[in-house]
Design an enzyme around this catalytic site. Sequence first.
Site, PDB file in Angstrom:
ATOM      1  N   SER A 119       0.791  -1.241   0.000  1.00 22.39           N
ATOM      2  CA  SER A 119       0.000   0.000   0.000  1.00 22.39           C
ATOM      3  C   SER A 119       0.820   1.287   0.000  1.00 22.39           C
ATOM      4  CB  SER A 119      -0.953   0.008   1.186  1.00 22.39           C
ATOM      5  OG  SER A 119      -2.020  -0.880   0.918  1.00 22.39           O
ATOM      6  N   TYR A 248     -10.816   2.766   5.778  1.00 18.07           N
ATOM      7  CA  TYR A 248      -9.795   2.471   4.768  1.00 18.07           C
ATOM      8  C   TYR A 248     -10.397   1.736   3.574  1.00 18.07           C
ATOM      9  CZ  TYR A 248      -5.025   1.308   3.253  1.00 18.07           C
ATOM     10  OH  TYR A 248      -3.844   1.216   2.572  1.00 18.07           O
TER      11      TYR A 248
END
Length: 594
Positions: A119, A248
């Site tokens: 990420s 998220y």
Amino acid sequence: MVRIRGSLTVPMALAAQVAVVVGELPNCPYLGPVFPKPTNLASSDTISQAVAGINSAFAGYTSDPANNPNQTSWSVQVFSTSDNDGSPVWENYHTAPNVNTSAPWVSVVDGNTIYRLGSVTKIFTILTFLVEAGDKHWNAPITDYLPRLSELAKDNEDDFDPITDVDWSEVTLGGLASQMAGIIRDYGIMGELTQENNQSTLMSQGFPPAPLALVPPCGEFYLCTRDQLMDGLKLVPPSWAPYTTPGYSNLGYQLLAYALENITGRNFQDMVENDVIKPLGLNHTFYTMPPSGSPGIVPNGNNWGWAFSLGEASPTGNMYASISDLSSLGRAIFQSALIPRATTRRWLQPAALTSELVASVGYPWGIRRIQLGTDTNRVVDSYGKAGSINAYQSLLVLLPDYDVGISALLAGTWPGNANWDMADLIGEILVPALEETARLQADSAYAGTYELSSPEPGSSATNSSIVLSTDSSRPGLGVDSWYSNGTDMIAVAVRYTLNYNVTAPAVRLYPTGLESRSDGNATRRVAFKAVVENLDATDETGKMFSTDCGSWVSQTAAVYADMPLDQFVFTLGEDGRATQVKNLALRAQLNRMS
Ligand SMILES: *[C@@H]1O[C@H](CO)[C@@H](O)[C@H](O)[C@H]1NC(C)=O
Ligand SMILES: *[C@@H]1O[C@H](CO)[C@@H](O)[C@H](O)[C@H]1NC(C)=O
Ligand SMILES: *[C@@H]1O[C@H](CO)[C@@H](O)[C@H](O)[C@H]1NC(C)=O
Ligand SMILES: *[C@@H]1O[C@H](CO)[C@@H](O)[C@H](O)[C@H]1NC(C)=O
Ligand SMILES: *[C@@H]1O[C@H](CO)[C@@H](O)[C@H](O)[C@H]1NC(C)=O
Ligand SMILES: *[C@@H]1O[C@H](CO)[C@@H](O)[C@H](O)[C@H]1NC(C)=O
Ligand SMILES: *[C@@H]1O[C@H](CO)[C@@H](O)[C@H](O)[C@H]1NC(C)=O
Ligand SMILES: *[C@@H]1O[C@H](CO)[C@@H](O)[C@H](O)[C@H]1NC(C)=O
């Protein structure tokens, strides 16, 4: 201090001349660096000591079986924009015995070894977006850019159910970028249980038979095409309405990349490569699997983990890079190498709070607020992004107050939080050392006595001076004394700023970041802003609404003929040392005597 209820029209007698005494309360600086950012870290004794401290902490880390060092390899750096040649402030490389040493994989890791980023890719995605389109689209709905979602929003109009249908017309690009869109985390690729387990296993775990129409036809093993994703998005519910709370979402970053393709008419991979990777010279950074022969680290049995692609979901986590390139990316962000400085300043700000008092979220940052010491209002905000994918773990932490960052890449069977554990270990030693280095450099560059040494002919204003010092227990440049034409200006500043008499006045100067250059860059002028406060004010710690730290409200409280009494402009010579200071309201240019 924040007795803002006093109005400037209330007549107040000029406060009697008051000596500067140290009161009970800690100073309340403006948020941001309290000294100019430190430079030339390689030549700082304080930093050398910190580096020795970090080395010994890491020796302990490496020998602790709890960290699984025999099965975890890593490349870790501390970098700074003042590393002229790109050599890091500190670096540590560890190769575990479990790495695949067959060519082309590396048998010893170093700064150029390529890992997967997971990420941390999202930082590249945002930077690419900012290079191409800036942040002016942040409040525009995603439906302006994705025709399929626009159709979906229209189809939903008649029988829209807020619980089962996402209102895509309210999902903005900024919401997606800052994890405030309220959408689900992933589609098909991670967390979709039907992708990894068969029906009998899932039913033995208590799940009912899956409705076939709702089982994603794609995800991990057959990557979803863009069309399949858009079809799937018709079926999934929201987590919250947009801008309810941070949540998220990897999916959000995929949609953001599609939106950028719509804005520019270009392919996302092409933009990442040509807007960010090439201009920054990141020769060990790749959007897809690096070409064969590249120096990757691959733990034994992990060739698949190196090679598999996230496909259409790549903008959320597919990338590969070396630690030297990750540090270069961090430097480039601090230096605004690819985007305007104003855009960078907006980028390095929080977008929303979280349920943790010391944390907030940004684009795609997780922001941690570091309190320097106890009983202090000095807070250093850090902007970080972590990632993990298969055997790889990653982290980039930025400390904008110092233009210094921590980068970490790991490969193997690391314990859960290894990337953050490393940053904790480093930061505890590094951050106080950076603050002290900045203070020492500010002391040398600014502290001392400034006087009006050569008054205008015929002028009686011979008694104007200011004395500045630093103090390791206080932020900023302390104003020890300040006279204008024989008058104590600390008392005057207190009288016009606070509008009440105080027993422990304090005036300290903080860098504003505003500077200008002249004489072909030989002369630099830098502006500082004072906080005028009372250290004997009521201690409001623990009160629900009252505060004793609200300096930002009192800025520029007194202005004399358009010029603020709390703004000081220093003139610096080529050696970076101040030669003069001028208070903008008082106009007189004072010369540095010592
Ligand atoms: C790593 O492996 C070596 C060799 O087997 C062993 O001596 C050492 O204790 C191990 N280190 C840790 C921290 O487990
Ligand atoms: C961008 O999206 C808009 C609205 O969804 C659509 O009308 C337009 O055709 C798209 N443009 C491109 C270049 O894809
Ligand atoms: C389902 O998965 C389990 C565990 O992998 C396996 O033992 C079982 O044979 C599978 N069942 C079917 C019907 O494929
Ligand atoms: C990257 O590669 C190019 C072309 O080989 C080279 O000119 C450049 O110096 C390299 N950049 C870095 C930072 O190594
Ligand atoms: C090591 O890498 C080589 C080259 O890619 C591969 O052929 C081999 O299977 C790998 N070995 C292990 C134990 O993963
Ligand atoms: C300094 O103060 C004296 C006495 O009040 C005054 O006459 C003079 O004009 C002042 N000079 C300046 C430059 O402020
Ligand atoms: C300057 O003014 C201060 C405060 O009025 C006074 O204490 C000091 O003696 C003066 N200095 C000179 C050189 O006149
Ligand atoms: C501040 O002190 C001065 C001088 O002692 C006094 O005249 C004045 O009333 C005081 N002002 C306030 C608001 O207490």
